[in-house]
Motif scaffolding. Structure first.
Motif, PDB file in Angstrom:
ATOM      1  N   ASP A   1       0.810  -1.211   0.000  1.00 32.63           N
ATOM      2  CA  ASP A   1       0.000   0.000   0.000  1.00 32.63           C
ATOM      3  C   ASP A   1       0.845   1.264   0.000  1.00 32.63           C
ATOM      4  O   ASP A   1       0.486   2.263  -0.619  1.00 32.63           O
ATOM      5  CB  ASP A   1      -0.920   0.029   1.228  1.00 32.63           C
ATOM      6  N   GLN A   2       1.962   1.251   0.705  1.00 31.81           N
ATOM      7  CA  GLN A   2       2.749   2.465   0.862  1.00 31.81           C
ATOM      8  C   GLN A   2       4.230   2.145   0.987  1.00 31.81           C
ATOM      9  O   GLN A   2       4.616   0.996   1.231  1.00 31.81           O
ATOM     10  CB  GLN A   2       2.270   3.234   2.092  1.00 31.81           C
ATOM     11  N   ARG A   3       5.057   3.162   0.817  1.00 27.42           N
ATOM     12  CA  ARG A   3       6.500   2.976   0.882  1.00 27.42           C
ATOM     13  C   ARG A   3       6.946   2.455   2.241  1.00 27.42           C
ATOM     14  O   ARG A   3       7.894   1.667   2.342  1.00 27.42           O
ATOM     15  CB  ARG A   3       7.214   4.303   0.584  1.00 27.42           C
TER      16      ARG A   3
ATOM     17  N   ASN B   1       5.894  -0.387  -4.511  1.00 29.67           N
ATOM     18  CA  ASN B   1       4.752   0.498  -4.343  1.00 29.67           C
ATOM     19  C   ASN B   1       4.585   1.238  -5.665  1.00 29.67           C
ATOM     20  O   ASN B   1       5.314   2.169  -5.960  1.00 29.67           O
ATOM     21  CB  ASN B   1       4.984   1.475  -3.194  1.00 29.67           C
TER      22      ASN B   1
END
Length: 322
Positions: free
Chosen positions: A228-230, A276
């Motif tokens: 979902d995210q870094r 990502n």
């Protein structure tokens, strides 16, 4: 680089990838306990794995073998009619047709064919959608299963990268057989294509092909799942470190496609990525592929990290095994 302005969209998405391992137990432990996929089913030769928001029964088929690398690449068609259109186009092409095969645990019959370098592809329509049980039923109805927060815990299958001796030939195969669009490519000074990125939908890419520099044929460069995210990738780097997983390069950001990345080798030596890459979408129906020159690529990745040598030469299986 010219491409059709009326893409067919006959294929819905990259569905699953079969990865071969000669260290099955160790590889299965990595993909479940460390990488964070869950086991949907198992037969005599293979384990069927998925990320927590993959809607199908499996997105990775891990198969016992005396070697490593890629078994096959699978795409799901957009409809039964779209599947037949693709089959007709493939049968009319110059590429090798294997024909219809019975499906795996997770899907119905599939049509198989090969690229010029021996990578096996299949396309199918009928699928088994994952049905969560009491232990992994999500609180939110629009998730495929519960977020389990085990291991690196990626959300979904994202893409893979295959190696070929002639990227131009591979490009022609992808356009002809899969109806893929080209989103970005590398143009080398010697006139050859150094790499090409493809999509069958509005993602920036679901498959990449880069030039083989290790002397092999029909090899796998890597398979990738999306987070979902870094920050998920930064945490995963610590998880890999704690579990003795070889981190090859990253975390960092690619120039091509702008993907935030981390590459590791699973126990059998297959390269696996966490990425990502969900922020960018190709919405323009007349998208013009982005050209990266050799000079561009020599600058390194997006923030200046130089591409390490093994990234150009390491693929699976090792040269001489297949």
């Amino acid at each position: 680089m010219n491409q059709p302005t009326n893409p067919s969209f006959d294929l819905a998405h990259l569905a699953h990838v079969e990865v071969l391992t000669n260290k099955f137990d160790e590889s299965l432990d990595f993909f479940t306990r460390v990488y964070g996929l869950t086991l949907s089913g198992q037969d005599e030769t293979s384990a069927y794995l998925r990320a927590w928001d993959d809607y199908e029964f499996h997105s990775l088929k891990l198969t016992r073998s005396d070697t490593t690398g890629i078994g096959h690449v699978a795409y799901r068609a957009a409809s039964p009619e779209a599947l037949e259109r693709r089959v007709t186009a493939i049968e009319a092409s110059k590429y090798k047709v294997i024909g219809w095969v019975e499906g795996d645990l997770g899907h119905g019959r599939a049509f198989r064919f090969e690229d010029p370098f021996g990578h096996v592809f299949e396309i199918y329509w009928e699928t088994a959608k994952y049905q969560p049980g009491e232990a992994d039923t999500p609180a939110l109805k629009n998730n495929a299963s519960r977020f389990h927060a085990s291991g690196a815990c990626p959300r979904r299958l994202d893409h893979l990268n295959l190696l070929s001796k002639n990227v131009t030939e591979f490009r022609d195969f992808m356009v002809t057989c899969l109806g893929s669009r080209i989103t970005e490519y590398i143009q080398l000074d010697n006139g050859r294509l150094g790499g090409c990125w493809f999509t069958v939908n509005n993602k920036t890419y679901d498959l990449a092909c880069t030039e083989e520099h290790g002397g092999g044929n029909g090899r796998l460069h890597h398979v990738t799942y999306a987070t979902d995210q870094r920050e998920d990738i930064l945490r995963a780097a610590d998880i890999f470190l704690e579990n003795g997983v070889f981190i090859e390069t990253g975390p960092h950001k690619h120039a091509v496609q702008g993907t935030f990345f981390l590459y590791v080798w699973e126990p059998a030596g297959n390269r696996v990525e966490l990425a990502n890459s969900g922020a960018r979408l190709i919405l323009a129906p007349d998208w013009e592929p982005v050209c990266w020159t050799e000079t561009d690529r020599k600058k390194g990745q997006a923030w200046g990290l130089k591409t390490i040598e093994s990234f150009h030469t390491h693929g699976t299986p090792p040269v001489g095994e297949k």
